[in-house]
Design a protein around this motif. Structure first.
Motif, PDB file in Angstrom:
ATOM      1  N   MET A   1     -16.966  11.739 -29.517  1.00 37.66           N
ATOM      2  CA  MET A   1     -16.202  12.780 -30.185  1.00 37.66           C
ATOM      3  C   MET A   1     -16.036  12.471 -31.671  1.00 37.66           C
ATOM      4  SD  MET A   1     -15.022  15.612 -29.372  1.00 37.66           S
ATOM      5  CE  MET A   1     -13.748  16.779 -29.264  1.00 37.66           C
ATOM      6  N   MET A   2     -16.017  11.203 -32.035  1.00 41.77           N
ATOM      7  CA  MET A   2     -15.884  10.820 -33.442  1.00 41.77           C
ATOM      8  C   MET A   2     -17.095  11.304 -34.236  1.00 41.77           C
ATOM      9  SD  MET A   2     -13.869   9.462 -35.543  1.00 41.77           S
ATOM     10  CE  MET A   2     -13.679   8.497 -36.993  1.00 41.77           C
ATOM     11  N   ILE A   3     -18.276  11.288 -33.624  1.00 42.11           N
ATOM     12  CA  ILE A   3     -19.469  11.765 -34.311  1.00 42.11           C
ATOM     13  C   ILE A   3     -19.343  13.258 -34.590  1.00 42.11           C
ATOM     14  CG2 ILE A   3     -21.946  12.164 -34.033  1.00 42.11           C
ATOM     15  CD1 ILE A   3     -22.072   9.497 -32.556  1.00 42.11           C
ATOM     16  N   PHE A   4     -18.814  14.011 -33.633  1.00 38.14           N
ATOM     17  CA  PHE A   4     -18.590  15.441 -33.835  1.00 38.14           C
ATOM     18  C   PHE A   4     -17.626  15.666 -34.999  1.00 38.14           C
ATOM     19  CE2 PHE A   4     -16.078  19.275 -32.878  1.00 38.14           C
ATOM     20  CZ  PHE A   4     -17.093  20.219 -33.001  1.00 38.14           C
ATOM     21  N   ALA A   5     -16.584  14.869 -35.072  1.00 38.54           N
ATOM     22  CA  ALA A   5     -15.616  14.993 -36.160  1.00 38.54           C
ATOM     23  C   ALA A   5     -16.271  14.709 -37.508  1.00 38.54           C
ATOM     24  CB  ALA A   5     -14.434  14.054 -35.930  1.00 38.54           C
ATOM     25  N   LEU A   6     -17.108  13.695 -37.557  1.00 38.27           N
ATOM     26  CA  LEU A   6     -17.790  13.379 -38.811  1.00 38.27           C
ATOM     27  C   LEU A   6     -18.782  14.476 -39.201  1.00 38.27           C
ATOM     28  CD1 LEU A   6     -18.373   9.552 -38.380  1.00 38.27           C
ATOM     29  CD2 LEU A   6     -16.758  10.694 -39.902  1.00 38.27           C
ATOM     30  N   ILE A   7     -19.462  15.052 -38.229  1.00 37.33           N
ATOM     31  CA  ILE A   7     -20.376  16.161 -38.507  1.00 37.33           C
ATOM     32  C   ILE A   7     -19.597  17.347 -39.069  1.00 37.33           C
ATOM     33  CG2 ILE A   7     -21.878  17.890 -37.422  1.00 37.33           C
ATOM     34  CD1 ILE A   7     -22.820  15.612 -35.530  1.00 37.33           C
ATOM     35  N   MET A   8     -18.442  17.640 -38.485  1.00 38.64           N
ATOM     36  CA  MET A   8     -17.601  18.742 -38.984  1.00 38.64           C
ATOM     37  C   MET A   8     -17.177  18.475 -40.424  1.00 38.64           C
ATOM     38  SD  MET A   8     -17.190  21.069 -36.608  1.00 38.64           S
ATOM     39  CE  MET A   8     -15.691  21.931 -36.959  1.00 38.64           C
ATOM     40  N   LEU A   9     -16.829  17.237 -40.740  1.00 38.36           N
ATOM     41  CA  LEU A   9     -16.421  16.891 -42.097  1.00 38.36           C
ATOM     42  C   LEU A   9     -17.581  17.057 -43.076  1.00 38.36           C
ATOM     43  CD1 LEU A   9     -14.247  15.840 -44.024  1.00 38.36           C
ATOM     44  CD2 LEU A   9     -15.078  13.553 -43.520  1.00 38.36           C
ATOM     45  N   VAL A  10     -18.762  16.622 -42.681  1.00 37.86           N
ATOM     46  CA  VAL A  10     -19.928  16.749 -43.553  1.00 37.86           C
ATOM     47  C   VAL A  10     -20.245  18.218 -43.802  1.00 37.86           C
ATOM     48  CG1 VAL A  10     -22.428  16.363 -43.669  1.00 37.86           C
ATOM     49  CG2 VAL A  10     -20.907  14.504 -42.990  1.00 37.86           C
ATOM     50  N   ILE A  11     -20.196  19.044 -42.762  1.00 35.61           N
ATOM     51  CA  ILE A  11     -20.441  20.481 -42.932  1.00 35.61           C
ATOM     52  C   ILE A  11     -19.414  21.081 -43.881  1.00 35.61           C
ATOM     53  CG2 ILE A  11     -20.372  22.711 -41.730  1.00 35.61           C
ATOM     54  CD1 ILE A  11     -21.640  21.245 -39.315  1.00 35.61           C
ATOM     55  N   TRP A  12     -18.162  20.704 -43.731  1.00 29.78           N
ATOM     56  CA  TRP A  12     -17.098  21.214 -44.596  1.00 29.78           C
ATOM     57  C   TRP A  12     -17.345  20.810 -46.042  1.00 29.78           C
ATOM     58  CZ3 TRP A  12     -13.108  18.521 -47.194  1.00 29.78           C
ATOM     59  CH2 TRP A  12     -12.079  19.318 -47.660  1.00 29.78           C
ATOM     60  N   LEU A  13     -17.733  19.557 -46.264  1.00 27.31           N
ATOM     61  CA  LEU A  13     -18.010  19.089 -47.620  1.00 27.31           C
ATOM     62  C   LEU A  13     -19.222  19.802 -48.224  1.00 27.31           C
ATOM     63  CD1 LEU A  13     -17.351  15.259 -47.250  1.00 27.31           C
ATOM     64  CD2 LEU A  13     -15.998  16.914 -48.560  1.00 27.31           C
ATOM     65  N   VAL A  14     -20.238  20.064 -47.411  1.00 25.64           N
ATOM     66  CA  VAL A  14     -21.404  20.804 -47.898  1.00 25.64           C
ATOM     67  C   VAL A  14     -20.993  22.203 -48.336  1.00 25.64           C
ATOM     68  CG1 VAL A  14     -23.588  21.868 -47.170  1.00 25.64           C
ATOM     69  CG2 VAL A  14     -23.126  19.465 -46.644  1.00 25.64           C
ATOM     70  N   PHE A  15     -20.162  22.869 -47.542  1.00 27.30           N
ATOM     71  CA  PHE A  15     -19.693  24.206 -47.920  1.00 27.30           C
ATOM     72  C   PHE A  15     -18.917  24.165 -49.238  1.00 27.30           C
ATOM     73  CE2 PHE A  15     -20.333  25.663 -43.466  1.00 27.30           C
ATOM     74  CZ  PHE A  15     -21.162  26.737 -43.769  1.00 27.30           C
ATOM     75  N   LEU A  16     -18.079  23.145 -49.423  1.00 26.75           N
ATOM     76  CA  LEU A  16     -17.354  23.031 -50.684  1.00 26.75           C
ATOM     77  C   LEU A  16     -18.309  22.818 -51.855  1.00 26.75           C
ATOM     78  CD1 LEU A  16     -14.167  20.903 -49.935  1.00 26.75           C
ATOM     79  CD2 LEU A  16     -14.299  23.313 -50.501  1.00 26.75           C
ATOM     80  N   LEU A  17     -19.302  21.969 -51.665  1.00 30.79           N
ATOM     81  CA  LEU A  17     -20.258  21.716 -52.737  1.00 30.79           C
ATOM     82  C   LEU A  17     -21.107  22.946 -53.043  1.00 30.79           C
ATOM     83  CD1 LEU A  17     -21.379  18.079 -51.879  1.00 30.79           C
ATOM     84  CD2 LEU A  17     -19.938  18.831 -53.782  1.00 30.79           C
ATOM     85  N   VAL A  18     -21.511  23.686 -52.016  1.00 30.11           N
ATOM     86  CA  VAL A  18     -22.265  24.924 -52.233  1.00 30.11           C
ATOM     87  C   VAL A  18     -21.398  25.934 -52.968  1.00 30.11           C
ATOM     88  CG1 VAL A  18     -23.276  26.924 -51.045  1.00 30.11           C
ATOM     89  CG2 VAL A  18     -23.872  24.609 -50.331  1.00 30.11           C
ATOM     90  N   GLY A  19     -20.146  26.037 -52.564  1.00 29.00           N
ATOM     91  CA  GLY A  19     -19.232  26.947 -53.246  1.00 29.00           C
ATOM     92  C   GLY A  19     -19.043  26.569 -54.704  1.00 29.00           C
ATOM     93  N   TYR A  20     -18.969  25.289 -54.962  1.00 27.52           N
ATOM     94  CA  TYR A  20     -18.802  24.824 -56.335  1.00 27.52           C
ATOM     95  C   TYR A  20     -20.084  25.026 -57.148  1.00 27.52           C
ATOM     96  CZ  TYR A  20     -18.009  21.708 -60.281  1.00 27.52           C
ATOM     97  OH  TYR A  20     -17.877  21.187 -61.536  1.00 27.52           O
ATOM     98  N   GLY A  21     -21.216  24.692 -56.544  1.00 24.85           N
ATOM     99  CA  GLY A  21     -22.482  24.735 -57.263  1.00 24.85           C
ATOM    100  C   GLY A  21     -23.041  26.129 -57.473  1.00 24.85           C
ATOM    101  N   PHE A  22     -22.984  26.963 -56.448  1.00 24.69           N
ATOM    102  CA  PHE A  22     -23.634  28.268 -56.529  1.00 24.69           C
ATOM    103  C   PHE A  22     -22.693  29.423 -56.835  1.00 24.69           C
ATOM    104  CE2 PHE A  22     -26.611  25.875 -53.821  1.00 24.69           C
ATOM    105  CZ  PHE A  22     -27.745  26.008 -54.592  1.00 24.69           C
ATOM    106  N   TYR A  23     -21.445  29.289 -56.437  1.00 21.11           N
ATOM    107  CA  TYR A  23     -20.527  30.413 -56.594  1.00 21.11           C
ATOM    108  C   TYR A  23     -19.371  30.110 -57.533  1.00 21.11           C
ATOM    109  CZ  TYR A  23     -23.211  31.980 -52.637  1.00 21.11           C
ATOM    110  OH  TYR A  23     -24.247  32.341 -51.828  1.00 21.11           O
ATOM    111  N   ALA A  24     -19.498  29.050 -58.303  1.00 23.25           N
ATOM    112  CA  ALA A  24     -18.505  28.670 -59.309  1.00 23.25           C
ATOM    113  C   ALA A  24     -17.104  28.531 -58.724  1.00 23.25           C
ATOM    114  CB  ALA A  24     -18.519  29.667 -60.465  1.00 23.25           C
ATOM    115  N   LEU A  25     -17.031  27.913 -57.552  1.00 24.57           N
ATOM    116  CA  LEU A  25     -15.730  27.639 -56.946  1.00 24.57           C
ATOM    117  C   LEU A  25     -14.974  26.681 -57.862  1.00 24.57           C
ATOM    118  CD1 LEU A  25     -13.969  28.084 -54.392  1.00 24.57           C
ATOM    119  CD2 LEU A  25     -15.023  26.033 -53.460  1.00 24.57           C
ATOM    120  N   SER A  26     -13.770  27.025 -58.169  1.00 28.35           N
ATOM    121  CA  SER A  26     -12.977  26.249 -59.105  1.00 28.35           C
ATOM    122  C   SER A  26     -12.738  24.827 -58.593  1.00 28.35           C
ATOM    123  CB  SER A  26     -11.624  26.929 -59.325  1.00 28.35           C
ATOM    124  OG  SER A  26     -10.758  26.093 -60.042  1.00 28.35           O
TER     125      SER A  26
END
Length: 125
Positions: A1-26
């Motif tokens: 289950m810890m691996i699932f949690a880490l995968i969820m965190l990585v996906i969340w961080l990728v979304f934040l980085l995409v939002g910052y990089g492509f959509y000028a997320l503040s």
């Protein structure tokens, strides 16, 4: 289950980085999300600590963090850190009623995030 949690965190961080990089997320929004997650991790750790202290010394019971508070942090975006904290500290992993409500809060958060992002992209860009 810890691996699932880490995968969820990585996906969340990728979304934040995409939002910052492509959509000028503040950077402020990213900082707020990181702060919420840090607080979510801390309150989950603190609740586990108090629960352990209450078991070892029943004569000095201390108030714990309410489940409602944990749900609110999941709703406002602190769920990635809460999942990791739950798995790392083995806190509330066996309580099915809590798990169902917690995952419902995550689903609501994700739906709201996708909906708000869609409206932002549709009407702002």
């Amino acid at each position: 289950m810890m691996i699932f949690a880490l995968i969820m965190l990585v996906i969340w961080l990728v979304f934040l980085l995409v939002g910052y990089g492509f959509y000028a997320l503040s950077p402020w929004v990213i900082g707020i999300f990181i702060g919420i997650n840090l607080l979510s991790f801390i309150i989950t750790w603190y609740d586990k600590r108090i629960a352990a202290q209450n078991q070892t010394s029943p004569d000095t019971q201390r108030n714990r963090i309410s489940e409602k508070t944990l749900y609110i942090y999941a709703l406002i975006g602190g769920w990635p850190a809460a999942i990791i904290a739950q798995q790392y500290f083995r806190h509330k992993t066996q309580k099915n009623a809590f798990k169902y409500r917690f995952w419902l809060c995550i689903a609501i958060n994700m739906l709201l995030t996708v909906g708000i992002s869609y409206l932002y992209l549709l009407y702002i860009l």
